[in-house]
Each structure stands twice: as C-alpha cells, then as structure tokens.
Design a protein around this motif. Sequence first.
Motif, PDB file in Angstrom:
ATOM      1  N   PHE A 216       0.847  -1.200   0.000  1.00  0.00           N
ATOM      2  CA  PHE A 216       0.000   0.000   0.000  1.00  0.00           C
ATOM      3  C   PHE A 216       0.873   1.237   0.000  1.00  0.00           C
ATOM      4  N   LEU A 217       1.926   1.224   0.809  1.00  0.00           N
ATOM      5  CA  LEU A 217       2.838   2.371   0.858  1.00  0.00           C
ATOM      6  C   LEU A 217       3.553   2.557  -0.475  1.00  0.00           C
ATOM      7  N   TRP A 218       3.846   1.471  -1.162  1.00  0.00           N
ATOM      8  CA  TRP A 218       4.437   1.573  -2.500  1.00  0.00           C
ATOM      9  C   TRP A 218       3.488   2.260  -3.467  1.00  0.00           C
ATOM     10  N   TYR A 219       2.244   1.798  -3.477  1.00  0.00           N
ATOM     11  CA  TYR A 219       1.320   2.180  -4.544  1.00  0.00           C
ATOM     12  C   TYR A 219       0.336   3.284  -4.150  1.00  0.00           C
ATOM     13  N   TYR A 220       0.576   3.906  -3.011  1.00  0.00           N
ATOM     14  CA  TYR A 220      -0.341   4.934  -2.514  1.00  0.00           C
ATOM     15  C   TYR A 220      -0.597   6.027  -3.544  1.00  0.00           C
ATOM     16  N   GLU A 221       0.453   6.553  -4.156  1.00  0.00           N
ATOM     17  CA  GLU A 221       0.281   7.623  -5.139  1.00  0.00           C
ATOM     18  C   GLU A 221      -0.499   7.122  -6.361  1.00  0.00           C
ATOM     19  N   HIS A 370      13.151   7.126  -9.252  1.00  0.00           N
ATOM     20  CA  HIS A 370      12.026   6.307  -9.720  1.00  0.00           C
ATOM     21  C   HIS A 370      11.732   5.124  -8.810  1.00  0.00           C
ATOM     22  N   ARG A 371      12.644   4.806  -7.884  1.00  0.00           N
ATOM     23  CA  ARG A 371      12.384   3.720  -6.947  1.00  0.00           C
ATOM     24  C   ARG A 371      12.104   4.214  -5.528  1.00  0.00           C
ATOM     25  N   ILE A 372      11.931   5.522  -5.381  1.00  0.00           N
ATOM     26  CA  ILE A 372      11.637   6.102  -4.072  1.00  0.00           C
ATOM     27  C   ILE A 372      10.337   6.883  -4.154  1.00  0.00           C
ATOM     28  N   ALA A 373       9.340   6.512  -3.346  1.00  0.00           N
ATOM     29  CA  ALA A 373       8.051   7.186  -3.357  1.00  0.00           C
ATOM     30  C   ALA A 373       8.177   8.628  -2.860  1.00  0.00           C
ATOM     31  N   ALA A 374       7.151   9.407  -3.115  1.00  0.00           N
ATOM     32  CA  ALA A 374       7.171  10.821  -2.736  1.00  0.00           C
ATOM     33  C   ALA A 374       7.368  11.004  -1.231  1.00  0.00           C
ATOM     34  N   ASP A 375       6.872  10.056  -0.428  1.00  0.00           N
ATOM     35  CA  ASP A 375       7.028  10.175   1.027  1.00  0.00           C
ATOM     36  C   ASP A 375       8.328   9.562   1.526  1.00  0.00           C
ATOM     37  N   GLN A 405      21.211  -0.101 -14.706  1.00  0.00           N
ATOM     38  CA  GLN A 405      20.415  -0.534 -15.850  1.00  0.00           C
ATOM     39  C   GLN A 405      19.268  -1.423 -15.387  1.00  0.00           C
ATOM     40  N   PRO A 406      18.319  -0.836 -14.673  1.00  0.00           N
ATOM     41  CA  PRO A 406      17.193  -1.641 -14.179  1.00  0.00           C
ATOM     42  C   PRO A 406      16.287  -2.070 -15.328  1.00  0.00           C
ATOM     43  N   PRO A 407      15.684  -3.233 -15.241  1.00  0.00           N
ATOM     44  CA  PRO A 407      14.724  -3.651 -16.260  1.00  0.00           C
ATOM     45  C   PRO A 407      13.424  -2.863 -16.094  1.00  0.00           C
ATOM     46  N   TYR A 408      12.726  -2.638 -17.188  1.00  0.00           N
ATOM     47  CA  TYR A 408      11.430  -1.961 -17.098  1.00  0.00           C
ATOM     48  C   TYR A 408      10.467  -2.866 -16.354  1.00  0.00           C
ATOM     49  N   ASP A 409       9.883  -2.384 -15.291  1.00  0.00           N
ATOM     50  CA  ASP A 409       8.971  -3.199 -14.486  1.00  0.00           C
ATOM     51  C   ASP A 409       7.918  -2.302 -13.856  1.00  0.00           C
ATOM     52  N   PRO A 410       6.703  -2.287 -14.401  1.00  0.00           N
ATOM     53  CA  PRO A 410       5.655  -1.410 -13.850  1.00  0.00           C
ATOM     54  C   PRO A 410       5.234  -1.783 -12.442  1.00  0.00           C
ATOM     55  N   ARG A 411       5.647  -2.948 -11.958  1.00  0.00           N
ATOM     56  CA  ARG A 411       5.331  -3.326 -10.573  1.00  0.00           C
ATOM     57  C   ARG A 411       6.154  -2.519  -9.577  1.00  0.00           C
ATOM     58  N   THR A 412       7.152  -1.783 -10.081  1.00  0.00           N
ATOM     59  CA  THR A 412       7.998  -0.972  -9.198  1.00  0.00           C
ATOM     60  C   THR A 412       7.642   0.512  -9.282  1.00  0.00           C
ATOM     61  N   ILE A 413       6.465   0.824  -9.807  1.00  0.00           N
ATOM     62  CA  ILE A 413       6.059   2.232  -9.904  1.00  0.00           C
ATOM     63  C   ILE A 413       5.607   2.719  -8.528  1.00  0.00           C
ATOM     64  N   VAL A 414       6.511   3.346  -7.814  1.00  0.00           N
ATOM     65  CA  VAL A 414       6.171   3.923  -6.517  1.00  0.00           C
ATOM     66  C   VAL A 414       6.218   5.448  -6.571  1.00  0.00           C
TER      67      VAL A 414
END
Length: 447
Positions: A216-221, A370-375, A405-414
């Motif tokens: 939830f904290l990952w995907y809150y935004e 891109h791997r760190i949420a706004a909070d 060189q991270p792979p594209y992964d929409p599961r990491t959209i935080v």
Amino acid sequence: MADQSVFRITKELSDLQKNSDLSLAVTCRDIDVRNVKALIIGPHETPYAYGFFEFAFKFNKDYPRKSPNVTALTTNGGRCRFNPNIYSNGRVCLSILGTWRGERGEEWSAAQGLESILLSIQSLMSANPYENEPGFEDANEPSDKKNQKDYIQKIRHETIRISVIQRLEEYLSIGADGNVTTQGTSREGYETDLDTIEDDAAVPFEPFKDLCKRRFLWYYESYLASVQKGKEEVKDGTLFARMPFEGSSNTMDGKFNYSELEKRLRNIKKALDEETEGWATEGLSAKAKESTVAVNLQRQYDQVVEHFKKLEAPHSVELEDQNPFVWILTYFGKPMTNLDGGLFRIRLCFSPRFPEEQPRIRFETRIFHHRIAADGTPCFSTPQSRRDDVRSYIDAVIDALEEEQPPYDPRTIVNPEAFKLYWGSSEDRKMYNRRLRRSVQQSMENL
C-alpha cells in the motif's frame, strides 16, 4: 501417490516463494500444505491495478494428475463479481481447471501447476475484462462500447474500495472515518464459504497482512491517481451499470463515490504511519524486557557497524534514542554517478514482531528517484530466505538506489512522475537526471 503430491506442492510453493515476482505471493499453514492461499496484485494499466486479490487452492491427493480446486476470496462477501470469469460466489472459470470448456489442448495437464494457474487468473485481469465473456470478444455495437467503458469504471472503483481499502481498514482496525474500531471487523472478502476452504476456520489465517501494508505504501500515489481519474470520468452518486452477462445473484452493483475513497485512502496512510511510529514505543518496552527480538536487533546492529568499518564504507548506522528498533542509516551517494555528492538520512523502523513484520524504511532526506516514493518509501525486494537479516534490507535498498540498468517493471512504480520521466523519451530522461541531481545537491544544502 499422496506423498508424491505433497512433495510436488511443497516444491512449487518453495519455488514461487524464492521467485522475485512482485505480483504473486503464496503460502500455507505449516501443518496443511494441501490448503494454499495466494495473492495476485492487479496488473498495471488495467482497472485492477495494484489491487489485492486473494484465492484459496485446495489440492487433492491426485494432484498433479488432477487440478486443484480454486476459490476467489475477494468477493465482498459474495456480492461482487470482479470479472466475467471470477464469480461472486468464488468460482473461477478456467479451462485448465475444468470449470470452463476450452479449446482442445487447453485442458489441465500434469505439466501445469500453481504458478501457471495464477498466471492464467492474472491474465483475466486485463485492460478490457468485458471481452473475457464468451460471445463478447468481437463486440462493436455502440451499446457494447459503452458497456465496456462502464465495466472498466466500476471495476476500477471496486478494486480500490474492496480489494485495497476494506482490506487495509480491517488490518488496521479502523473504520471508514479513520477512527480505530473497538475490535477488528471480519473482512467481507473472506465470507466466501470459508468452512470448505480451511479446516480451522475459527483461527484467522492472514498471511498477506504485512505484505499488503508495505505494498500500500508503495502504490499509494497510484491509488490516488486512479481515484482522480475516476473523478474526472464519473460523478459521485452515479449507479453502476449492470452488464448483459451479470445476473441478479452474480453481479457487481453499487454506486460511485470517489470522494469518499480518497478520504479513506488518506486515513489508511495516516494510520500506517502512526503504526510505524508506534513500533518505536513498543520497541523500547521490548528492550526493557530484553525480548528475543530486541536482543537480536541489537546484536545485528553491532554486526552492521563492524561490517561498515571493515569495508571502510562511507555509510554509517546509529540507533535513534538507543532504541534497537529504530536505526538511522546515513548513505553517501556513489561516486561517478548521479548520486555522487549526496548525503541521505534513511530511517529503518522494526516491529517487535520482526521478521514476521518486515521493517518499514523511509528516506527522511528528500530524493527524486524512480524507486523512491514521494514520502520517501523505497521500492526493493529481499530474498525470502534472508527475511531475518537486517543487512540484506540495507543492501537491497542501496542496490535499488544505485542500479544503473534496471529492467522496465511497472510493478515498481512507486513514484509515478519519476518513473514516467525515467522510462520516457531521451528528453524525459534528461529531465529526470536533472531533477535527481538537484535533489542530490539539496541533500547537502539541507544539513
């Protein structure tokens, strides 16, 4: 045969748990390997995006010769049909399960297993689930086009309301108003014929509680963005449109109220933050009692301090108020990268129930990444086999931060804004790098 089936199930569970797939999770009670619970996180760019959908698998002694029985548990107490092929009574219609007639070659075979079933179910959670209903694949009439749009809208709304909000409110024992309830209410999604699913239904088995809180904290935004999109498309109070394939007892009825969903999402976020802060107070009490967890965390802290010294690493850790349940990591940006020159304060909060509840980590120094949420919540994964090793969490956070060189992964959209720029055009990437560098420079200015 029975021993062979147990061996097969155990191996499949172990393989899936070792897998780094961020959208699937499986587990079972130690004494009951034939009854498995699974969690599917809804795919990005679908109305199911980042929803928490739970399923129960019951394996018989003939497995893998015969497929397991699969029941959907996220049904709002048998009142919500989340897909043309996932009924409100929990029935999952798939040819490989023998619950739907398919084409030749689509039936069950011993070569298939738990993961292939989960992936098949996940594939039903598509961008246009209306087309999953047989006979509607080629729908082109204006009324069908409108139905498809209406169906997407109500699935998006109920995904947030039922699979996310109701679940988290139950976990946190809060009501829709955000106030703490006197006792946890039974989550409605678990009212689906539980007696036939668990031998010991009197004892709640909530294996995904900690996972869902952290995600939830990952995907809150993203949840808030989905609510905003819904607000722009439909007015609060509008009734859900009933689809041609929905019957009176197998439907998804209700009305839109995105304004309320937004308030409840914010209440959940606030409650999670308060719970995390509460761990520090609980931790001091546990330290005073010299609990096993407190002693273990203190020992690991001493080891990490020595580890950094031996490596002559610039990073350092210290305890906040001498509390082994709250660590402060000082991270120095990697030289010759966009992080070079940065100095970041990262707070690790541990639960008195660690490692059953994994640490919650937050960058207290702002960073545009891109791997760190706004909070400040970082997106990272650690091997299941090392859940009790604090250093593995620190290493995982640093690895995610420094990955070149991270792979594209929409599961990491935080951080949706940063993610879009990072994976956008060359000009977008330049803008991303400029904003990251600016946040790195500001990390030193704010000391």
